[in-house]
Motif scaffolding. Structure first.
Motif, mmCIF file in Angstrom:
data_model
loop_
_atom_site.group_PDB
_atom_site.id
_atom_site.type_symbol
_atom_site.label_atom_id
_atom_site.label_comp_id
_atom_site.label_asym_id
_atom_site.label_seq_id
_atom_site.Cartn_x
_atom_site.Cartn_y
_atom_site.Cartn_z
ATOM 1 N N ALA A 1 0.662 -1.388 0.032
ATOM 2 C CA ALA A 1 0.176 0.040 0.132
ATOM 3 C C ALA A 1 1.166 1.454 0.390
ATOM 4 C CB ALA A 1 -1.155 0.104 0.806
ATOM 5 N N LEU A 2 1.719 1.125 0.539
ATOM 6 C CA LEU A 2 2.623 2.089 0.608
ATOM 7 C C LEU A 2 3.767 2.464 -0.911
ATOM 8 C CD1 LEU A 2 4.268 1.831 4.268
ATOM 9 C CD2 LEU A 2 3.026 3.966 3.257
ATOM 10 N N GLU A 3 3.458 1.729 -1.582
ATOM 11 C CA GLU A 3 4.286 1.922 -2.434
ATOM 12 C C GLU A 3 3.462 2.620 -4.047
ATOM 13 O OE1 GLU A 3 7.421 1.138 -5.098
ATOM 14 O OE2 GLU A 3 7.428 0.362 -3.269
ATOM 15 N N GLY A 4 4.909 3.240 -4.757
ATOM 16 C CA GLY A 4 4.024 3.998 -5.804
ATOM 17 C C GLY A 4 3.904 4.812 -5.794
ATOM 18 N N ASP A 5 3.121 6.100 -6.455
ATOM 19 C CA ASP A 5 2.447 7.442 -6.590
ATOM 20 C C ASP A 5 1.678 8.260 -5.269
ATOM 21 O OD1 ASP A 5 2.005 10.135 -8.186
ATOM 22 O OD2 ASP A 5 -0.052 9.284 -7.494
ATOM 23 N N MET A 6 2.089 8.966 -4.731
ATOM 24 C CA MET A 6 2.146 9.509 -3.307
ATOM 25 C C MET A 6 0.277 9.755 -3.486
ATOM 26 S SD MET A 6 3.961 8.942 -0.417
ATOM 27 C CE MET A 6 2.596 9.539 0.680
ATOM 28 N N PHE A 7 0.271 10.596 -4.734
ATOM 29 C CA PHE A 7 -1.962 10.375 -4.476
ATOM 30 C C PHE A 7 -2.159 9.218 -4.054
ATOM 31 C CE2 PHE A 7 -5.705 10.225 -7.207
ATOM 32 C CZ PHE A 7 -5.982 11.751 -6.096
ATOM 33 N N GLU A 8 -1.867 8.093 -4.401
ATOM 34 C CA GLU A 8 -2.389 6.414 -4.714
ATOM 35 C C GLU A 8 -2.394 6.210 -3.525
ATOM 36 O OE1 GLU A 8 -0.903 4.749 -7.978
ATOM 37 O OE2 GLU A 8 -1.370 5.224 -8.987
ATOM 38 N N VAL A 9 -1.467 6.201 -2.711
ATOM 39 C CA VAL A 9 -1.190 6.254 -1.730
ATOM 40 C C VAL A 9 -1.855 6.498 -0.691
ATOM 41 C CG1 VAL A 9 1.090 6.431 0.535
ATOM 42 C CG2 VAL A 9 1.469 5.643 -2.266
ATOM 43 N N GLY A 10 -1.994 7.874 -0.646
ATOM 44 C CA GLY A 10 -2.514 8.473 0.450
ATOM 45 C C GLY A 10 -4.002 8.151 0.213
ATOM 46 N N GLU A 11 -4.677 7.960 -1.495
ATOM 47 C CA GLU A 11 -6.330 7.197 -1.333
ATOM 48 C C GLU A 11 -6.287 5.965 -0.991
ATOM 49 O OE1 GLU A 11 -6.506 7.412 -5.570
ATOM 50 O OE2 GLU A 11 -8.147 8.157 -5.788
ATOM 51 N N ARG A 12 -5.005 4.630 -0.659
ATOM 52 C CA ARG A 12 -5.522 3.787 -0.147
ATOM 53 C C ARG A 12 -5.598 4.222 1.149
ATOM 54 N NH1 ARG A 12 0.231 2.740 -3.406
ATOM 55 N NH2 ARG A 12 -0.754 2.024 -5.431
ATOM 56 N N LEU A 13 -4.695 4.663 1.881
ATOM 57 C CA LEU A 13 -4.728 5.030 3.289
ATOM 58 C C LEU A 13 -6.039 5.810 4.069
ATOM 59 C CD1 LEU A 13 -3.849 4.967 6.132
ATOM 60 C CD2 LEU A 13 -2.807 7.498 5.732
ATOM 61 N N ALA A 14 -6.620 6.874 2.916
ATOM 62 C CA ALA A 14 -8.180 7.258 3.629
ATOM 63 C C ALA A 14 -9.213 6.422 3.168
ATOM 64 C CB ALA A 14 -8.080 8.006 2.099
ATOM 65 N N LYS A 15 -8.735 5.018 1.954
ATOM 66 C CA LYS A 15 -9.885 4.295 2.278
ATOM 67 C C LYS A 15 -9.843 2.465 3.102
ATOM 68 C CE LYS A 15 -10.412 4.583 -3.297
ATOM 69 N NZ LYS A 15 -9.787 3.488 -4.264
#
Length: 512
Positions: free
Chosen positions: A236-250
């Motif tokens: 979940a911490l891998e990749g683009d920070m926009f996507e990482v932030g979305e994963r944490l929000a979800k």
């Protein structure tokens, strides 16, 4: 350096270099309000700003060695920081420490029962909240050693949650710099050139007070608290920070956790966790976090990207002056410290085994103390460095003898650190003052707090990062014989075999 950048929007903390415009979705705090807070962050409303005068960080260390570990991390980041033995008054901060950007309080939470922790931690955390830092960090050992009975991290989380509010508490234990890693919730620690899962670690699995039989930190926490833990794993911490932030929000919206544990494998994932934690802090009126000094290294990476910190020169190049005589006081029984004791004795240090069971004996204690001090003064008068140690490794026969003495006097094994530390601290103080010593090394995370408190100092600042996790510090004291004293506080697992010799010589871990 002006820290007015504290008023940055959390969206500015992207480091991915992607075309996402630098915006990072935020999973923010209290259950059920994630979406609304995301809207506030995206719109740049005043809710995502902090006063420019607010300090970046305050922290409570659950032992003294760990407290100076954080001090080193802040020193390496270029922050002005001090570590206090008691929460500082507003008057003290305004008079002598007005320029501090981070404030720490060295504690003993690691050796306390839950009831003792309630009495110790709550008033300290309430005072730290009044200081008003963006983040208040409950600093734990990077090996996460704790139990439901002693040093409960779960109890600390419950207290912190009641003081700072109901938003989730970030938990981060990994520190690649120190050889500590969390992978899919399981924790690993290096020792002797190998990396072990925590429940198979040669020392931590056999710790005399808090043996670690469970490596999955979620399961370990579940033995200490009913608070719910979610995992932000390595994928979940891998990749683009926009996507990482979305994963944490979800993750937060889906699981509604009380605690969020972050995996840490390398510096990149550590930095990603730092960005998420700092973004969350921007949405809170003081964020409470739990973890190792990895929290500071994670935040430091984010702060540098934001321009809040200047790039620092290579810290490893900075050494310290050699001292003629070094005093080492060890209450550690770890195999690492055992080898360091043997190496120091072979290098010419004078060694005296501290008869802890005799010192604690009401009939024999005074005479044993005078004999020990007499021998110590003679060794120091010969110009030799002195090593006072209570044990050589976990199998030392002195350990069961000390426990038998404790039991005979009505004490439980959980009281051993407090009693041993007080004995060692009183001895060290007398020798420092009488022999005019200028540098001391204190080994043993569980006992170091009690030893240091017995010296008669009230604050420390880091002056050199000689060995990862064990910086050289300068003491503040109202007594002239102790003001300016140099201290190194070393956890049981820290340092190379020649650590004590290097501390005498002022050499870094990188010097040949």
């Amino acid at each position: 350096m002006d820290r007015a950048g504290l008023t940055h929007k959390p969206n500015d903390c992207d480091t991915s270099g992607s075309d996402s415009g630098g915006k990072m979705p935020l999973s923010i705090g209290t259950k059920g309000d994630t979406g609304q807070r995301q809207k506030e962050a995206s719109s740049g409303s005043s809710g995502d700003r902090l006063p420019a005068s607010q300090r970046l960080l305050s922290y409570y260390g659950d032992d003294f060695t760990g407290s100076t570990d954080v001090l080193e991390a802040l020193f390496r980041a270029g922050l002005r920081a001090a570590l206090f033995l008691e929460p500082p008054s507003e008057q003290l901060l305004a008079s002598k420490f007005a320029d501090l950007e981070a404030i720490g309080v060295a504690g003993i939470g690691r050796s306390l029962t839950p009831d003792e922790a309630e009495r110790e931690l709550r008033p300290v955390l309430e005072q730290l909240r009044k200081i008003g830092a963006a983040i208040t960090h409950y600093k734990i050992c990077s090996t996460f050693d704790s139990s439901a009975e002693v040093g409960s991290i779960g109890k600390a989380a419950e207290i912190g949650r009641s003081v700072f509010g109901s938003g989730y508490i970030p938990i981060l234990a990994g520190v690649p710099y120190l050889g500590r890693y969390t992978l899919f919730g399981n924790h690993f620690a290096a020792a002797g050139g190998e990396t072990y899962r925590l429940d198979r670690h040669p020392t931590m699995s056999r710790h005399p007070i808090t043996p670690m039989a469970e490596a999955d930190l979620r399961q370990h926490l579940a033995q200490q608290t009913d608070l719910k833990t979610a995992l932000m794993d390595i994928l979940a911490l891998e990749g683009d920070m926009f996507e990482v932030g979305e994963r944490l929000a979800k993750l937060v919206e889906r699981e509604q956790p009380d605690l969020v544990l972050f995996d840490v494998l390398d510096e990149a994932r550590l930095a990603a966790a730092g960005q998420l934690i700092w973004a969350e802090a921007q949405q809170r009126d003081g964020l409470f976090a739990i973890g190792s000094s990895g929290v500071e290294y994670a935040l430091g990476a984010c702060w540098r990207k934001l321009g809040l910190l200047q790039e620092q020169p290579e810290i490893s190049a900075a050494s310290a002056a050699e001292v003629e005589r070094l005093l080492v006081v060890s209450g550690s029984c770890s195999p690492v410290t055992e080898q360091q004791i043997k190496a120091a004795l072979a290098a010419g240090f004078a060694g005296i085994r501290v008869p802890a069971e005799e010192l604690l004996d009401g009939k024999k204690g005074a005479a044993a103390r005078q004999r020990l001090l007499k021998e110590a003064r003679e060794k120091l008068a010969d110009g030799r460095s002195l090593l006072l140690y209570s044990a050589e490794g976990v199998d030392d026969p002195g350990i069961p003898r000390f426990r038998e003495t404790l039991a005979a006097q009505g004490y439980g094994p959980e009281q051993s650190s407090r009693l041993l530390g007080a004995l060692l601290g009183a001895l060290a103080r007398e020798l420092i003052i009488d022999e005019q010593l200028t540098r001391i090394v204190i080994a043993g995370g569980d006992t170091s707090g009690y030893v240091t408190r017995g010296l008669g100092i009230y604050a420390l600042e880091c002056v050199a990062a000689l060995t990862p996790g064990a910086p050289l510090c300068r003491a503040f004291s109202e007594e002239s014989a102790l003001d300016g004293l140099e201290l190194v506080l070393k956890g049981g697992q820290i340092g190379e075999r020649d650590f004590f010799t290097r501390m005498k010589q002022g050499r870094t871990a990188y010097d040949e």
